[in-house]
Design an enzyme around this catalytic site. Structure first.
Site, PDB file in Angstrom:
ATOM      1  N   ALA A 224      -9.361   1.415   5.517  1.00 51.25           N
ATOM      2  CA  ALA A 224      -8.691   1.868   4.296  1.00 51.25           C
ATOM      3  C   ALA A 224      -8.433   0.661   3.393  1.00 51.25           C
ATOM      4  CB  ALA A 224      -7.381   2.560   4.633  1.00 51.25           C
TER       5      ALA A 224
ATOM      6  N   ASP B 230      -4.577   9.911  -7.573  1.00 49.88           N
ATOM      7  CA  ASP B 230      -5.447  10.427  -6.519  1.00 49.88           C
ATOM      8  C   ASP B 230      -4.735  11.448  -5.626  1.00 49.88           C
ATOM      9  OD1 ASP B 230      -7.899  10.633  -5.374  1.00 49.88           O
ATOM     10  OD2 ASP B 230      -7.750   8.836  -4.151  1.00 49.88           O
TER      11      ASP B 230
END
Length: 504
Positions: A78, A190
């Site tokens: 990530a 997002d």
């Protein structure tokens, strides 16, 4: 244990971010100076005030950012890794660690974090602090132990989400977005099914991490371009309307149980094929009328022109009437055990102070603190002759006024006077912190009380009174198991101290 490990002589004032909740040591400090207990927008449940954490604390909480503590769904891959951690006061936290130099300017990072940290709502996984140390930039949030919406929708093992729970998720996230907009933080970066988390009671919450960009000027969307608002592809800017578009994609996820590109879904909705879009795992256990309303709402959210989309108040108004199992707790619908808050039985005989704290008898605690006065403060300050300035005399006068108000049970005045003493910072006094902690409890501000009790422990790490006051504050915050653990910790320390005195 409490918030830090050393006893200072004076107060130191000197992506896919898919997650499960989505230097030198110094004391955590409140950065907004406000109490989050009660009041509009507060989620209750014991959300602490916003703090600045030291890197040392967060390393200790996450076992030096061990890979075993990573909870980002993409793991170490990530862009900004999220860790699970546990503070020394036993509170579980989520720590988002930004890549090096994502935020080059520490002041800008701190300012952004403080802005998000002012938000407090039961529909948010709230931001409770940050750390800016050298190149390190970290955010600290409440920990949500029951996975993400993505896990429950796309990767479930035991049971799929029933329709009523999906409608609850939609409403709660709409309420979170509406609250953020009302409080002047309307931009969410997002929004997707990984940003929706489930707390210990199974209630869905919106991760606070999406309220901050992934970097000072980095991209705000990292998902597949097919799910990105069309205007973002044109100008790279996130707007309130962009957030509503992303909410529309989450509605599609909820209804279909799959991640369907908005364009494909809109074609099916226009073709009246909405039943084909519904998650087959629901096996027909849904209302076609309700599904039609939600698909209609999703269609409005996904309009190409931003001005044609609804606002967050419209989202709430449309989804609220569809809630048809309001009396069924979320943990039942999720199929998870109820969050157990049963207090543990104390393991040690309790002193008068311990007994008063276990009974939550604030009046008895007040009497004990008045009688004890400052005898436990010995050795916590070593002042040179030069420090006996007029400022010092004014500070001691403020403490004296605070003591008189405390004795006379004028707790609001005592808070003001003790705060004058603390803010100067020339002396540290665990007793002042303990007394102000009780004042906050008397004024129904348990989060501020807990913060002061932790500060008392920072100054005097083995002081049982600091632990006792934390126990009372935790109990007031409905964290009964943590309160019982802290009570036992205090009793153990008290017993140890009495043994040491007896051996002299």
């Amino acid at each position: 244990m409490g918030c830090c490990q050393s006893s200072p002589t004076r107060d130191s004032r000197s992506d896919k971010d898919q997650h499960h909740y989505g230097g030198q040591a110094h004391h955590p400090r409140s950065s907004n100076g406000t109490s989050s207990a009660g009041g509009a927008g507060d989620g209750g449940g014991g959300v602490p005030g916003f703090l600045e954490f030291s890197l040392t604390e967060l390393k200790a909480a996450t076992n030096n950012f061990s890979s075993d503590f990573i909870v980002s769904e993409s793991g170490e891959k990530a862009p900004n890794v999220v860790y699970k951690g546990r503070l020394q006061n036993r509170r579980w936290i989520a720590v988002k660690k930004f890549t090096k130099l994502a935020w080059p300017d520490p002041k800008q990072f701190a300012e952004e974090a403080r802005g998000v940290g002012k938000l407090r709502h039961k529909r948010l996984a709230n931001l409770i602090g940050y750390c800016s140390d050298g190149d390190e930039r970290l955010l600290v949030a409440e920990f949500m132990p029951n996975d993400t919406l993505a896990k429950h929708l796309f990767h479930w093992e035991n049971q799929t989400l029933e329709c009523a729970m999906r409608l609850r998720v939609a409403l709660y996230i709409a309420e979170a977005l509406d609250y953020c907009g009302t409080e002047g933080r309307p931009l969410y970066h997002d929004l997707n099914a990984y940003r929706v988390l489930f707390d210990e009671n199974g209630d869905p919450r919106l991760s606070c991490f999406g309220l901050m960009k992934n970097s000072r000027d980095g991209k705000s969307y990292s998902t597949n371009l097919a799910y990105t608002p069309p205007e973002y592809l044109r100008n790279g800017r996130v707007t309130q309307e962009s957030v509503v578009f992303s909410f529309g994609t989450v509605l599609l996820d909820l209804l279909s149980g799959k991640h369907i590109p908005p364009g494909h879904a809109l074609d099916m909705i226009r073709g009246k094929n909405i039943l084909l879009l519904m998650d087959s795992h629901l096996e027909g256990n849904f209302s076609a009328e309700e599904a039609t309303v939600v698909f209609d709402l999703a269609s409005q959210c996904l309009q190409y022109e931003p001005r044609d989309r609804p606002n967050t108040k419209d989202l709430v108004a449309t989804l609220a009437p569809l809630q048809n199992k309001s009396d069924v707790p979320s943990h039942v619908m999720l199929g998870i055990p109820k969050h157990d808050e049963a207090p543990a039985t104390p393991q040690h005989p309790l002193s008068p102070m311990g007994d008063a704290c276990s009974r939550m008898d604030l009046t008895a605690i007040h009497q004990i603190l008045v009688a004890t006065h400052y005898k436990d403060d010995e050795g916590t300050n070593e002042l040179s002759f030069q420090e006996w300035t007029q400022q010092m005399r004014d500070m001691l006068e403020a403490r004296k006024r605070g003591d008189l108000a405390f004795r006379d049970k004028d707790f609001k005045t005592a808070i003001d006077c003790y705060s004058q003493f603390v803010d100067v910072g020339t002396m540290v006094s665990p007793t002042v912190y303990a007394r102000r902690s009780l004042c906050y409890l008397m004024c129904d501000q348990p989060d501020a009380a807990l913060r002061d009790a932790m500060q008392a422990q920072c100054v005097y790490p083995d002081w049982s009174t600091a632990f006792y006051m934390q126990a009372v504050a935790l109990a007031k915050l409905d964290m009964q198991k943590d309160a019982a653990d802290m009570l036992n910790e205090a009793a153990t320390l008290e017993e140890k101290r009495q043994r040491e005195r007896g051996g002299r």
